[in-house]
Scaffold this motif. Sequence first.
Motif, mmCIF file in Angstrom:
data_model
loop_
_atom_site.group_PDB
_atom_site.id
_atom_site.type_symbol
_atom_site.label_atom_id
_atom_site.label_comp_id
_atom_site.label_asym_id
_atom_site.label_seq_id
_atom_site.Cartn_x
_atom_site.Cartn_y
_atom_site.Cartn_z
ATOM 1 N N TRP A 1 18.357 -1.200 -16.707
ATOM 2 C CA TRP A 1 17.686 0.115 -16.398
ATOM 3 C C TRP A 1 17.584 0.939 -14.773
ATOM 4 C CZ3 TRP A 1 13.306 1.869 -20.056
ATOM 5 C CH2 TRP A 1 13.101 3.277 -19.915
ATOM 6 N N LEU A 2 16.962 -0.799 -14.473
ATOM 7 C CA LEU A 2 16.972 -0.183 -12.840
ATOM 8 C C LEU A 2 18.107 0.001 -12.681
ATOM 9 C CD1 LEU A 2 14.997 -0.452 -10.902
ATOM 10 C CD2 LEU A 2 15.116 -2.857 -10.962
ATOM 11 N N GLY A 3 18.362 -0.540 -12.611
ATOM 12 C CA GLY A 3 20.617 -0.566 -11.725
ATOM 13 C C GLY A 3 20.776 1.142 -12.096
ATOM 14 N N THR A 4 20.319 1.879 -13.100
ATOM 15 C CA THR A 4 20.570 2.874 -13.288
ATOM 16 C C THR A 4 19.878 4.058 -12.594
ATOM 17 O OG1 THR A 4 21.637 2.371 -15.924
ATOM 18 C CG2 THR A 4 20.762 4.768 -15.424
ATOM 19 N N PHE A 5 18.244 3.975 -12.815
ATOM 20 C CA PHE A 5 17.342 4.798 -12.410
ATOM 21 C C PHE A 5 17.839 4.872 -10.422
ATOM 22 C CE2 PHE A 5 13.446 5.050 -9.969
ATOM 23 C CZ PHE A 5 12.933 5.980 -10.558
ATOM 24 N N MET A 6 18.407 3.170 -9.670
ATOM 25 C CA MET A 6 18.561 2.940 -8.920
ATOM 26 C C MET A 6 19.620 4.166 -8.377
ATOM 27 S SD MET A 6 15.544 1.496 -7.226
ATOM 28 C CE MET A 6 16.183 1.121 -5.437
ATOM 29 N N ASP B 1 14.745 10.331 -15.563
ATOM 30 C CA ASP B 1 14.077 8.444 -15.047
ATOM 31 C C ASP B 1 14.554 8.089 -16.056
ATOM 32 O OD1 ASP B 1 12.804 9.551 -13.206
ATOM 33 O OD2 ASP B 1 11.118 9.497 -13.744
ATOM 34 N N PHE B 2 15.120 8.096 -17.373
ATOM 35 C CA PHE B 2 15.507 7.419 -18.139
ATOM 36 C C PHE B 2 16.624 6.448 -18.395
ATOM 37 C CE2 PHE B 2 15.577 6.851 -23.368
ATOM 38 C CZ PHE B 2 14.283 5.759 -24.141
ATOM 39 N N SER B 3 16.666 5.735 -19.002
ATOM 40 C CA SER B 3 18.106 4.773 -19.571
ATOM 41 C C SER B 3 18.504 5.029 -21.393
ATOM 42 C CB SER B 3 17.860 3.782 -19.268
ATOM 43 O OG SER B 3 19.832 3.083 -19.581
ATOM 44 N N THR B 4 19.285 5.717 -21.488
ATOM 45 C CA THR B 4 19.903 5.883 -23.075
ATOM 46 C C THR B 4 20.295 4.838 -24.184
ATOM 47 O OG1 THR B 4 21.236 7.970 -22.872
ATOM 48 C CG2 THR B 4 19.416 8.307 -23.125
ATOM 49 N N ARG B 5 20.885 3.904 -22.669
ATOM 50 C CA ARG B 5 22.060 3.401 -22.514
ATOM 51 C C ARG B 5 21.474 1.742 -23.541
ATOM 52 N NH1 ARG B 5 27.126 4.130 -18.713
ATOM 53 N NH2 ARG B 5 27.554 6.513 -19.744
ATOM 54 N N THR B 6 19.935 1.363 -22.090
ATOM 55 C CA THR B 6 20.075 0.482 -22.754
ATOM 56 C C THR B 6 18.795 0.160 -22.229
ATOM 57 O OG1 THR B 6 19.785 -2.271 -21.472
ATOM 58 C CG2 THR B 6 20.251 -0.201 -20.063
ATOM 59 N N GLN B 7 17.721 -0.642 -22.830
ATOM 60 C CA GLN B 7 16.521 -0.905 -22.764
ATOM 61 C C GLN B 7 16.064 -2.396 -22.011
ATOM 62 O OE1 GLN B 7 13.581 1.733 -24.262
ATOM 63 N NE2 GLN B 7 15.615 2.998 -23.850
ATOM 64 N N SER B 8 16.840 -2.388 -21.766
ATOM 65 C CA SER B 8 16.397 -3.883 -20.623
ATOM 66 C C SER B 8 16.295 -3.676 -19.611
ATOM 67 C CB SER B 8 18.264 -5.053 -20.729
ATOM 68 O OG SER B 8 18.444 -4.830 -21.942
ATOM 69 N N PHE B 9 15.196 -3.914 -19.115
ATOM 70 C CA PHE B 9 14.967 -4.016 -17.906
ATOM 71 C C PHE B 9 15.994 -4.333 -16.543
ATOM 72 C CE2 PHE B 9 12.801 -5.137 -13.551
ATOM 73 C CZ PHE B 9 11.822 -5.249 -13.238
ATOM 74 N N TRP B 10 16.603 -5.020 -16.551
ATOM 75 C CA TRP B 10 17.321 -4.619 -15.097
ATOM 76 C C TRP B 10 18.559 -4.448 -15.077
ATOM 77 C CZ3 TRP B 10 15.511 -7.130 -11.101
ATOM 78 C CH2 TRP B 10 14.985 -7.942 -11.065
#
Length: 245
Positions: free
Chosen positions: A123-128, A112-121
Amino acid sequence: MSARVGHGPWGVPIALFILGAWAGHLVWLLSNEGPSWSSPLAWLHILVQGYLCTGLFITGHDAMHGTVSRRRWLNNAVGTAACFLFAGLSYHRLVVNHRAHHADPTSESDPDFSTRTQSFWPWLGTFMVRYATVIQFSVMALKFNILWWLGVEQWRIWLFWVVPAVLGTFQLFYFGTYVPHRRPETPEMAPHHARTLPRNHWVAMLSCYFFSYHWEHHESPSTPWWALWRMKDARASVTDARPAA
């Protein structure tokens, strides 16, 4: 804290109420008796349906923690139905990933977590990308075409089925993943790497079914969503009782 609430008599009725409200409202919206696209009330109904979509996933999430019912088959049946209706998601795959999230939140192994970026979009892209599958998109496309084949107007499908599902996805990600786990971390997030919404219970309920009380959820995953406010109050009472430094 002593506010933990596990299995109880309310899990199944609350879950079925959310599923029934989502389905009943959607059937009406998709029918010719539903509001027209030009009606100002249509947008209110879209928001309500989006909120009910969020409730579908929250119900599935509670099932992942076994808090809907003591009967495993019933618990898993409700969870499977809720996740499938929400967006054609695989309940089994979600259970595996969610266990990994709770095992080591905000780590490299946390899906669920993005270690590469904390930016919303981003991170959402990585999540999806991590959660979306070809099968899921195929299921959603099949649902769309079945509704169309049944005679539902396409604009109704887009406006009252697709858009609310997208709104629910954004609501869940923002209040259930992005805000609770984003960095920089603060001392209050220890030891779960999760923060909680510093608002009243009404705001928490409307934001994401108390799921924004995320520290409390990680502290007691066996507490169902509808009892997380008790955990929040119990934590606050312990903090208030501590002597000033």
